[in-house]
Design a protein around this motif. Structure first.
Motif, PDB file in Angstrom:
ATOM      1  N   PRO A 161       0.674  -4.657  15.129  1.00  0.00           N
ATOM      2  CA  PRO A 161       1.122  -5.674  16.093  1.00  0.00           C
ATOM      3  C   PRO A 161       2.572  -5.494  16.556  1.00  0.00           C
ATOM      4  O   PRO A 161       2.951  -6.011  17.611  1.00  0.00           O
ATOM      5  N   TRP A 162       3.377  -4.763  15.762  1.00  0.00           N
ATOM      6  CA  TRP A 162       4.792  -4.599  16.102  1.00  0.00           C
ATOM      7  C   TRP A 162       5.171  -3.121  16.297  1.00  0.00           C
ATOM      8  O   TRP A 162       6.317  -2.747  16.135  1.00  0.00           O
ATOM      9  N   ARG A 163       4.188  -2.306  16.612  1.00  0.00           N
ATOM     10  CA  ARG A 163       4.397  -0.863  16.654  1.00  0.00           C
ATOM     11  C   ARG A 163       5.530  -0.457  17.592  1.00  0.00           C
ATOM     12  O   ARG A 163       6.243   0.507  17.330  1.00  0.00           O
ATOM     13  N   ASP A 164       5.736  -1.186  18.686  1.00  0.00           N
ATOM     14  CA  ASP A 164       6.785  -0.839  19.650  1.00  0.00           C
ATOM     15  C   ASP A 164       8.187  -1.141  19.118  1.00  0.00           C
ATOM     16  O   ASP A 164       9.175  -0.647  19.662  1.00  0.00           O
ATOM     17  N   ARG A 215      12.247  -0.053   5.140  1.00  0.00           N
ATOM     18  CA  ARG A 215      11.078   0.158   4.290  1.00  0.00           C
ATOM     19  C   ARG A 215       9.899   0.631   5.129  1.00  0.00           C
ATOM     20  O   ARG A 215       9.781   0.310   6.310  1.00  0.00           O
ATOM     21  N   ALA A 216       9.015   1.402   4.485  1.00  0.00           N
ATOM     22  CA  ALA A 216       7.830   1.908   5.157  1.00  0.00           C
ATOM     23  C   ALA A 216       6.867   0.764   5.483  1.00  0.00           C
ATOM     24  O   ALA A 216       6.860  -0.283   4.824  1.00  0.00           O
ATOM     25  N   VAL A 217       6.063   1.001   6.529  1.00  0.00           N
ATOM     26  CA  VAL A 217       5.047   0.030   6.944  1.00  0.00           C
ATOM     27  C   VAL A 217       3.764   0.808   7.233  1.00  0.00           C
ATOM     28  O   VAL A 217       3.794   1.852   7.886  1.00  0.00           O
ATOM     29  N   SER A 218       2.629   0.301   6.753  1.00  0.00           N
ATOM     30  CA  SER A 218       1.357   0.976   6.978  1.00  0.00           C
ATOM     31  C   SER A 218       0.897   0.807   8.425  1.00  0.00           C
ATOM     32  O   SER A 218       1.372  -0.080   9.149  1.00  0.00           O
ATOM     33  N   ARG A 219      -0.048   1.643   8.813  1.00  0.00           N
ATOM     34  CA  ARG A 219      -0.552   1.607  10.192  1.00  0.00           C
ATOM     35  C   ARG A 219      -1.126   0.232  10.539  1.00  0.00           C
ATOM     36  O   ARG A 219      -0.815  -0.336  11.593  1.00  0.00           O
ATOM     37  N   ARG A 275       0.830  -1.204   0.000  1.00  0.00           N
ATOM     38  CA  ARG A 275       0.000   0.000   0.000  1.00  0.00           C
ATOM     39  C   ARG A 275       0.865   1.254   0.000  1.00  0.00           C
ATOM     40  O   ARG A 275       1.965   1.274   0.558  1.00  0.00           O
ATOM     41  N   ARG A 276       0.320   2.314  -0.585  1.00  0.00           N
ATOM     42  CA  ARG A 276       1.026   3.592  -0.633  1.00  0.00           C
ATOM     43  C   ARG A 276       0.416   4.636   0.296  1.00  0.00           C
ATOM     44  O   ARG A 276       0.898   5.764   0.344  1.00  0.00           O
ATOM     45  N   ASP A 277      -0.640   4.268   1.003  1.00  0.00           N
ATOM     46  CA  ASP A 277      -1.310   5.224   1.881  1.00  0.00           C
ATOM     47  C   ASP A 277      -1.186   4.793   3.335  1.00  0.00           C
ATOM     48  O   ASP A 277      -0.894   3.636   3.636  1.00  0.00           O
ATOM     49  N   ASP A 278      -1.399   5.764   4.229  1.00  0.00           N
ATOM     50  CA  ASP A 278      -1.383   5.512   5.673  1.00  0.00           C
ATOM     51  C   ASP A 278      -0.075   4.864   6.124  1.00  0.00           C
ATOM     52  O   ASP A 278      -0.069   3.941   6.951  1.00  0.00           O
ATOM     53  N   LEU A 279       1.034   5.346   5.591  1.00  0.00           N
ATOM     54  CA  LEU A 279       2.353   4.840   5.985  1.00  0.00           C
ATOM     55  C   LEU A 279       2.827   5.620   7.209  1.00  0.00           C
ATOM     56  O   LEU A 279       3.024   6.827   7.145  1.00  0.00           O
ATOM     57  N   VAL A 280       3.013   4.931   8.324  1.00  0.00           N
ATOM     58  CA  VAL A 280       3.341   5.628   9.576  1.00  0.00           C
ATOM     59  C   VAL A 280       4.564   5.051  10.283  1.00  0.00           C
ATOM     60  O   VAL A 280       5.005   5.599  11.293  1.00  0.00           O
ATOM     61  N   TYR A 281       5.100   3.944   9.781  1.00  0.00           N
ATOM     62  CA  TYR A 281       6.254   3.315  10.424  1.00  0.00           C
ATOM     63  C   TYR A 281       7.352   3.035   9.399  1.00  0.00           C
ATOM     64  O   TYR A 281       7.118   3.036   8.184  1.00  0.00           O
ATOM     65  N   VAL A 282       8.548   2.760   9.933  1.00  0.00           N
ATOM     66  CA  VAL A 282       9.668   2.284   9.123  1.00  0.00           C
ATOM     67  C   VAL A 282      10.245   1.060   9.811  1.00  0.00           C
ATOM     68  O   VAL A 282      10.478   1.067  11.028  1.00  0.00           O
ATOM     69  N   SER A 283      10.470   0.017   9.040  1.00  0.00           N
ATOM     70  CA  SER A 283      11.062  -1.196   9.597  1.00  0.00           C
ATOM     71  C   SER A 283      12.547  -0.969   9.881  1.00  0.00           C
ATOM     72  O   SER A 283      13.300  -0.598   8.979  1.00  0.00           O
TER      73      SER A 283
END
Length: 245
Positions: free
Chosen positions: A178-181, A169-173, A156-164
């Motif tokens: 599950p791994w936000r921390d 690489r970007a990660v969507s919300r 997905r190209r929208d709602d990208l709020v994290y980076v691995s």
């Protein structure tokens, strides 16, 4: 062998009684060293200060030799840059970053970024955003570019709020919840042109670039993060706190 080009001074070191070895950044020839005879004179010292733009005439018998510079001033910014912690630490930080590149390896994008940064180091918010984008460009030029355009898990190209932190690489919300921390925050202004750059986003952005610079560049080379980076960020925060007070 000889060439002429505009350059920005990164630093100098003494050589003999009256000369210096100048380190400059050029657009076509990258970071370059050269001997400046009489570089410690009263006339040359103000010109050979970090952050100044100069005209370079390089000469050497062979291309692989260090060679000598004839230098003429174009724009002298150093006095203004040394007036506050942002300018002083900022010019030292971009110089430290550029020293991660191989000498004489052209990086036109980074030269252009440097030219913009040194013109805005007296504007805290703009200077911080420019420096953050410069660090992202530096990672890319060093071969460790971040992919912030689509979600690593879903595409997905929208709602990208994290980076691995593993892949850069970007990660969507939704995919990252599950791994936000364990994920790094992705500042929205870096991927959305209509989103403003705010202080919290800058903190997150510098945390992100600092992580990848340490992992891929500083630690593998046995280097510590430049002290000027912490100094630059502290100076930005100090001025912002003073303004809000």
């Amino acid at each position: 062998m000889e060439w002429r080009e505009e350059a920005i001074v990164l630093g100098v070191r003494r050589h003999g009684e009256t000369s210096v070895i100048a380190e400059v950044m050029t657009r076509e020839r990258g970071r370059h060293l050269g001997l400046v005879r009489g570089g410690r004179s009263r006339k040359q010292q103000p010109v050979l200060q970090p952050g100044n733009s100069v005209a370079i005439h390089w000469r050497a018998r062979l291309d692989e030799h260090m060679g000598a510079f004839l230098i003429e001033p174009l724009e002298l910014r150093a006095a203004r840059l040394m007036e506050n912690g942002i300018g002083l630490n900022g010019v030292q930080l971009v110089a430290a970053h550029l020293r991660l590149l191989a000498e004489r390896d052209p990086h036109a994008r980074l030269y252009d970024g440097l030219a913009v940064i040194v013109d805005h180091l007296d504007e805290p918010d703009k200077a911080a955003e420019l420096m953050l984008r410069f660090e992202i460009a530096l990672l890319e030029e060093l071969g460790f570019g971040l992919d912030l355009e689509r979600c690593a898990a879903t595409g997905r190209r929208d709602d990208l709020v994290y980076v691995s932190p593993k892949s850069g690489r970007a990660v969507s919300r939704e995919a990252g919840e599950p791994w936000r921390d364990k994920l790094l925050p992705l500042p929205a202004f870096l991927i959305e042109s209509d989103t403003a750059c705010d202080p919290r986003s800058l903190v997150d952005g510098f945390r992100m670039t600092g992580y990848f610079l340490s992992r891929h560049v500083f630690e593998p080379r046995g280097l510590a993060e430049p002290l000027s980076r912490a100094g630059f960020l502290a100076a930005i925060e100090k001025i912002r706190a003073r303004a809000s007070a």
